[in-house]
Scaffold this motif. Structure first.
Motif, PDB file in Angstrom:
ATOM      1  N   ILE A  89      55.469   5.833  42.324  1.00  0.00           N
ATOM      2  CA  ILE A  89      55.040   4.922  41.263  1.00  0.00           C
ATOM      3  C   ILE A  89      56.283   4.394  40.552  1.00  0.00           C
ATOM      4  O   ILE A  89      57.204   5.149  40.247  1.00  0.00           O
ATOM      5  N   ASN A  98      47.595   0.044  42.797  1.00  0.00           N
ATOM      6  CA  ASN A  98      47.004   1.373  42.979  1.00  0.00           C
ATOM      7  C   ASN A  98      47.709   2.464  42.184  1.00  0.00           C
ATOM      8  O   ASN A  98      47.605   3.637  42.538  1.00  0.00           O
ATOM      9  N   ALA A  99      48.428   2.116  41.150  1.00  0.00           N
ATOM     10  CA  ALA A  99      49.057   3.141  40.320  1.00  0.00           C
ATOM     11  C   ALA A  99      47.978   3.900  39.553  1.00  0.00           C
ATOM     12  O   ALA A  99      46.998   3.310  39.097  1.00  0.00           O
ATOM     13  N   ASN A 115      61.570   4.665  37.809  1.00  0.00           N
ATOM     14  CA  ASN A 115      60.682   5.653  38.420  1.00  0.00           C
ATOM     15  C   ASN A 115      61.067   7.039  37.915  1.00  0.00           C
ATOM     16  O   ASN A 115      61.926   7.174  37.043  1.00  0.00           O
ATOM     17  N   GLU A 138      53.810  -0.713  40.004  1.00  0.00           N
ATOM     18  CA  GLU A 138      53.656  -0.769  41.461  1.00  0.00           C
ATOM     19  C   GLU A 138      53.493   0.627  42.036  1.00  0.00           C
ATOM     20  O   GLU A 138      53.984   1.607  41.474  1.00  0.00           O
ATOM     21  N   SER A 139      52.820   0.684  43.163  1.00  0.00           N
ATOM     22  CA  SER A 139      52.610   1.938  43.873  1.00  0.00           C
ATOM     23  C   SER A 139      52.932   1.729  45.337  1.00  0.00           C
ATOM     24  O   SER A 139      52.696   0.649  45.890  1.00  0.00           O
ATOM     25  N   ASP A 140      53.465   2.763  45.990  1.00  0.00           N
ATOM     26  CA  ASP A 140      53.714   2.633  47.430  1.00  0.00           C
ATOM     27  C   ASP A 140      52.422   2.636  48.230  1.00  0.00           C
ATOM     28  O   ASP A 140      52.426   2.423  49.437  1.00  0.00           O
ATOM     29  N   ARG A 141      51.281   2.847  47.567  1.00  0.00           N
ATOM     30  CA  ARG A 141      49.973   2.771  48.224  1.00  0.00           C
ATOM     31  C   ARG A 141      49.342   1.397  48.088  1.00  0.00           C
ATOM     32  O   ARG A 141      48.242   1.165  48.569  1.00  0.00           O
TER      33      ARG A 141
END
Length: 346
Positions: free
Chosen positions: A150, A220-221, A183, A213-216
């Motif tokens: 995240i 999606n955070a 982060n 932002e989310s790596d998903r």
């Protein structure tokens, strides 16, 4: 109303290039036409007042009587007149709230504002980013570090770079857009960028873009409160301001967000008595790392101790950090405060 909305967007995004403004304006206008109340609630929209006093940049809560936006303490669940200031460190906290758009979750608040005469015309205001991305969730109800993967991206800041491509003996430097990433591990990409340039009358009004932002996936955070750390300088006044924290609500009901605020403002985020016991235990059991007994103090958001071997250890967001001595020149994360305290039998 759409024409008025376009004007609001145009005035609130002066730091971005024209292409970026057009793209973001289209996104925001589409969101307004589909959900006309999404941006009008605005109770967590505000400005950070920037001025120069005694040769140093100062950031403070703005005065609404001068035309700026300030979040009311009552909105945050605080007693009337009590501004959101971290109880342990005295750091001011400016709040904002992410909005969901088709391709991102973002907001352009808080903005940065100076009243006419408060700054020097033509001076450039810069931010300096530091610290780690903090996080509060409804399950733990405790401030800690943000989950892995995240980040918050601060976009729209500018930088001046040399230009060797004009074919002349002297080339005018290029102005380029940049961004900063926060982060759990710290700050990456550009750590300092230009917020804006002071107008001829000594005033400033500018907004940058905060994107979670989310790596998903972009939106999606996890729901929760997030917090980052900045200082402000200008090119004419390079001594940085005191630190300021910016706290964002990402999808929490207002009552839960108020609890996140209370976890900083109405009570200390760190159990200092337990921290002192852990520091004392470490000094007794690891004298090579912590060679003598010393007093605790608060600095840069940490509850910390420093030693003659140049090592310092500090607690923040339920994590222990160290730097200097055998830990090296960088700030390293040693682990969770509560876990270490339990292992020490405290």
């Amino acid at each position: 109303m759409p024409n008025l909305f376009r004007n609001v967007i145009k005035n609130s995004l002066p730091a971005l290039g024209s292409n970026s403004r057009r793209v973001i304006s289209s996104i925001l206008l589409g969101a307004y036409l589909s959900h006309p109340l999404i941006l009008s609630a605005g109770e967590l929209h505000q400005h950070i007042e920037v001025k120069v006093l005694e040769g140093r940049v100062q950031a403070s809560f703005c005065n609404p009587e001068k035309g700026c936006s300030l979040v009311k303490p009552e909105t945050l669940g605080l007693p009337a007149g009590q501004m959101p200031i971290d109880q342990l460190t005295g750091t001011p906290i400016y709040v904002s709230e992410f909005s969901i758009f088709p391709d991102r979750t973002a907001i352009d608040s808080p903005g940065f504002e100076s009243i006419a005469g408060d700054m020097t015309a033509g001076d450039r205001v810069r931010y300096r980013a530091s610290g780690h991305l903090s996080y509060w969730s409804t399950d733990k109800r405790q401030w800690t570090l943000a989950p892995e993967g995240i980040q918050i991206r601060l976009a729209g800041g500018l930088d001046i770079q040399p230009n060797q491509d004009c074919g002349q003996v002297f080339c005018i430097p290029k102005t380029v857009e940049g961004f900063t990433v926060f982060n759990r591990h710290g700050v990456s990409s550009a750590t300092s960028l230009i917020v804006g340039e002071v107008r001829a009358n000594g005033s400033l009004h500018t907004h940058l873009d905060w994107i979670i932002e989310s790596d998903r996936g972009a939106s999606n955070a996890p729901a929760g409160a997030y917090m980052v750390e900045l200082q402000l300088v200008t090119e004419s006044h390079p001594v940085p301001s005191d630190s300021l924290w910016i706290m964002f609500n990402n999808g929490l009901p207002l009552a839960d967000f108020q609890q996140a605020v209370a976890g900083r403002v109405l009570q200390p985020n760190t159990d200092t008595a337990l921290a002192d016991k852990l520091f004392n235990w470490a000094e007794s059991n690891y004298p090579a790392l912590f060679p003598h007994t010393t007093a605790s103090f608060v600095a840069l958001g940490y509850y910390a101790r420093c030693y003659r071997n140049n090592a310092c250890v500090g607690i923040k967001d339920n994590h222990i950090f160290a730097t200097g001595g055998e830990f090296g020149p960088n700030i390293v994360t040693l682990g969770e405060f509560s876990v270490f305290a339990a292992q020490a039998g405290l």
